[in-house]
Enzyme design. Structure first.
Site, short mmCIF file in Angstrom:
data_model
loop_
_atom_site.label_atom_id
_atom_site.label_comp_id
_atom_site.label_asym_id
_atom_site.label_seq_id
_atom_site.Cartn_x
_atom_site.Cartn_y
_atom_site.Cartn_z
N LYS A 112 0.85 -1.19 0.00
CA LYS A 112 0.00 0.00 0.00
C LYS A 112 0.89 1.24 0.00
O LYS A 112 1.50 1.58 1.01
CB LYS A 112 -0.92 0.02 1.22
CG LYS A 112 -2.09 0.97 1.00
CD LYS A 112 -2.60 1.62 2.25
CE LYS A 112 -1.73 2.72 2.75
NZ LYS A 112 -1.52 3.84 1.83
N VAL A 121 0.77 6.09 13.52
CA VAL A 121 0.16 5.10 12.63
C VAL A 121 0.78 3.71 12.90
O VAL A 121 0.06 2.71 12.96
CB VAL A 121 0.34 5.51 11.14
CG1 VAL A 121 -0.10 4.39 10.22
CG2 VAL A 121 -0.47 6.78 10.86
N GLU A 161 9.76 1.49 10.96
CA GLU A 161 10.68 2.61 11.18
C GLU A 161 9.84 3.87 11.16
O GLU A 161 9.09 4.10 10.21
CB GLU A 161 11.77 2.64 10.10
CG GLU A 161 12.64 1.38 10.07
CD GLU A 161 13.33 1.07 11.40
OE1 GLU A 161 13.56 2.00 12.20
OE2 GLU A 161 13.61 -0.13 11.65
N CYS A 188 13.02 11.65 7.72
CA CYS A 188 12.88 11.22 9.10
C CYS A 188 14.14 11.56 9.88
O CYS A 188 14.12 11.74 11.07
CB CYS A 188 12.63 9.72 9.14
SG CYS A 188 13.78 8.84 8.11
#
Ligand code: NAD
Length: 540
Positions: free
Chosen positions: A211, A268, A292, A326
């Site tokens: 996804k 999430v 991660e 990130c």
């Protein structure tokens, strides 16, 4: 063929410069023009067939939010059911292919990406995700090529990992894939991560339902097309974009769910872990959960730091790709003695940075990914401007007229526990705290304990004793730790990437450690001359 082939030794893909007059610059510019003039229809791809189902949603360019790049179709519950069944069927064949044959698919994918597909992926990443030519090149070309090549190399090493045998007992490890499918959920900010999360498990014989993120759908779908051209059989990696909650609910409810390969935000990831835990009783095996997630990455200067090197690391580490890595620097710690020079260099550097559409190759900072990100960042800036405990050194403004632009912002806070030092905003906002030069030990404690994350961090010092002290004090503060370098830009094969604490399971993408999560080894002991008498000699 009867042979055990040696896998080609991997090397990092060279980074093309895109300097004026280079062929890559012309090629990228013309691909941006042609891709930007079209609206792609992105399907759901199940069992090798494109499905233009559901209500298609527009995919827009962050730097020109009225520019529609694609219409994205979303997987329906019925299609997701077909995808699961097809994946389980495909696994029987795929997992029994020789390793060399599976590896050949991904090595070919690397060559296609290094050659004929390179500028398509780069242009899609620039147009759809708002990266500059350099940021696109190091992501959608170099890093993804590296993931493909290095994973093959690491997988070969992993297969060679075999137990000892003894006289009359031949022991082997059969590195089986997980039984069922892996669910790969990928973020918007790296095309390379989009490509790596499904391909790493697939290389080891797993089947994957992928996804992609809505905003990265164009580049991610092109990569899926590339995989098919490279010879990936239908059903091995199913491409299932759609409503993330609905897709997730359907896939995590399946008894065939065997593993999650996730990169994205901490909230999430936690919700997916929770849901899978709730469904645990229905799974055939305990799922592997690899994620991660976020960071509040730091750069710390000791009074002995080289100020030019420190501020260069801040400017690149905080503002490249609009702070949407990130690993991006979002908090920094500066000794009082260095602050005036740091402040001036930062203000001057930011004033020189061009902000705009990265299709203009003189731009250094593009737009943030979408309206949601812009609204959040705009509110952070409004709050900072109104806060008497915050000094805005540079930036602090926003503009949404054409694209989702947030000015690169450098601020200083009085309170080291201010929200700007703790929360991940995921934008071009860097906050500094100025500490007294003689409080080095205290500042190390502060860096370690301020945020819940532990992804990346950097220390600048020329005094070796300070480097040693920081190394010890910050051992658990970052999974990727840098000494006298910026905290971004990890390279596959050189700095395996991942963090601990709230930043993830630290399974180090692009290394052998990650691949271990996608196997369920079977131990085989074979005896040549088995005993035929149950009585042991001691029984007399
Ligand atoms: P995100 O969490 O919003 O989205 C990640 C993926 O999860 C997307 O595919 C999205 O569609 C899906 N998703 C969103 N909500 C969901 C839900 N309720 N249920 C199921 N799926 C859902 O993250 P993002 O904005 O795409 O990426 C930015 C975040 O990713 C940042 O926090 C960043 O630090 C993190 N990140 C971490 C790493 C790392 O290696 N540690 C690398 C890149 C990005």
């Amino acid at each position: 063929m009867s042979a055990i082939g040696n896998i080609p030794a991997p090397v990092n893909e060279p980074i093309l410069s895109y300097a004026p007059g280079t062929p890559e610059r012309d090629a990228l510019q013309s691909t941006i023009a042609s891709m930007g003039a079209e609206v792609a229809e992105i399907p759901v791809v199940v069992n090798g067939t494109d499905h233009h189902v559901g209500e298609a949603k527009g995919v827009f360019s962050p730097q020109r939010h009225q520019h529609r790049l694609a219409n994205l179709h979303g997987a329906t519950p019925a299609l997701l059911g077909e995808a699961i069944d097809g994946a389980v069927r495909a696994q029987r064949e795929w997992s029994e292919w020789r390793f060399e044959d599976r590896a050949a698919v991904f090595l070919k994918a690397a060559e296609l990406l290094a050659g004929p597909w390179r500028q398509r992926l780069n242009a899609a990443t620039l147009l759809g995700q708002g990266k500059t030519p350099h940021q696109a090149e190091i992501d959608s070309a170099c890093e993804l090529i590296d993931f493909l090549r290095f994973n093959v190399h690491y997988a070969e090493r992993l297969l060679h990992e075999q137990p000892m045998s003894s006289r009359n007992a031949w022991n082997r490890l059969d590195h089986r894939p997980l039984e069922g499918f892996v669910y790969a959920v990928t973020p918007f900010n790296f095309t390379a991560i989009g490509g790596n999360l499904p391909t790493a498990p697939a290389l080891l014989g797993n089947v994957v339902l992928w996804k992609p993120s809505h905003t990265a759908a164009l580049s991610n779908w092109l990569f899926h097309e590339l995989l098919q051209e490279a010879g990936l059989p239908p059903g091995v990696i199913q491409f299932v974009p759609g409503n993330s909650v609905e897709v997730t609910e359907a896939l995590l409810a399946s008894p065939h769910f065997a593993g999650l390969h996730f990169t994205g935000s901490t909230a999430v990831f936690r919700s997916l872990w929770r849901t899978s835990a709730e469904h645990l009783d229905r799974y055939r095996a305990y799922p592997r959960i690899v994620g991660e997630t976020g960071g509040k990455d730091f750069i710390l200067a000791h009074p002995s730091a080289d100020v030019a090197a420190f501020t260069t690391a801040l400017l690149r580490g905080a503002y490249e790709y609009q702070g949407q890595k990130c690993s991006a620097a979002s908090r920094c710690y500066v000794p009082r003695s260095l602050w005036p020079e740091v402040r001036d260099r930062m203000a001057a550097g930011i004033a020189e940075m061009q902000v705009g559409d990265p299709a203009d190759f003189s731009v250094f900072v593009g737009a943030v990914i979408d309206e949601r990100a812009w609204t959040k960042l705009d509110a952070v800036l409004a709050e900072a401007r109104a806060d008497s405990g915050v000094e805005i050194v540079a930036g602090g403004t926003s503009d949404r007229s054409e694209g989702w632009f947030i000015a690169p912002t450098f601020a200083r806070v009085d309170d080291p526990h201010h929200r700007m030092m703790r929360e991940e905003f995921f934008g071009p906002i860097l906050t500094a705290y100025v500490y007294e030069d003689d409080q080095w030990a205290d500042v190390l404690r502060l860096v370690d304990t301020t945020a819940e994350y532990a992804l990346t961090g950097a220390v600048f010092a020329q005094d070796r004793a300070a480097v040693v002290e920081a190394d010890r004090a910050l051992r658990h503060a970052a999974g990727n730790y840098y000494v006298n370098d910026k905290c971004t830009g990890a390279v596959v094969g050189q700095q395996p990437f991942g963090g601990g604490r709230a930043s993830g399971t630290n399974d180090k993408a692009g290394s052998i450690l990650n691949l271990y999560r996608w196997i369920s080894p079977r131990t085989v002991k074979e005896v040549g001359d088995p005993p035929t008498d149950w009585r042991y000699p001691y029984l007399g």
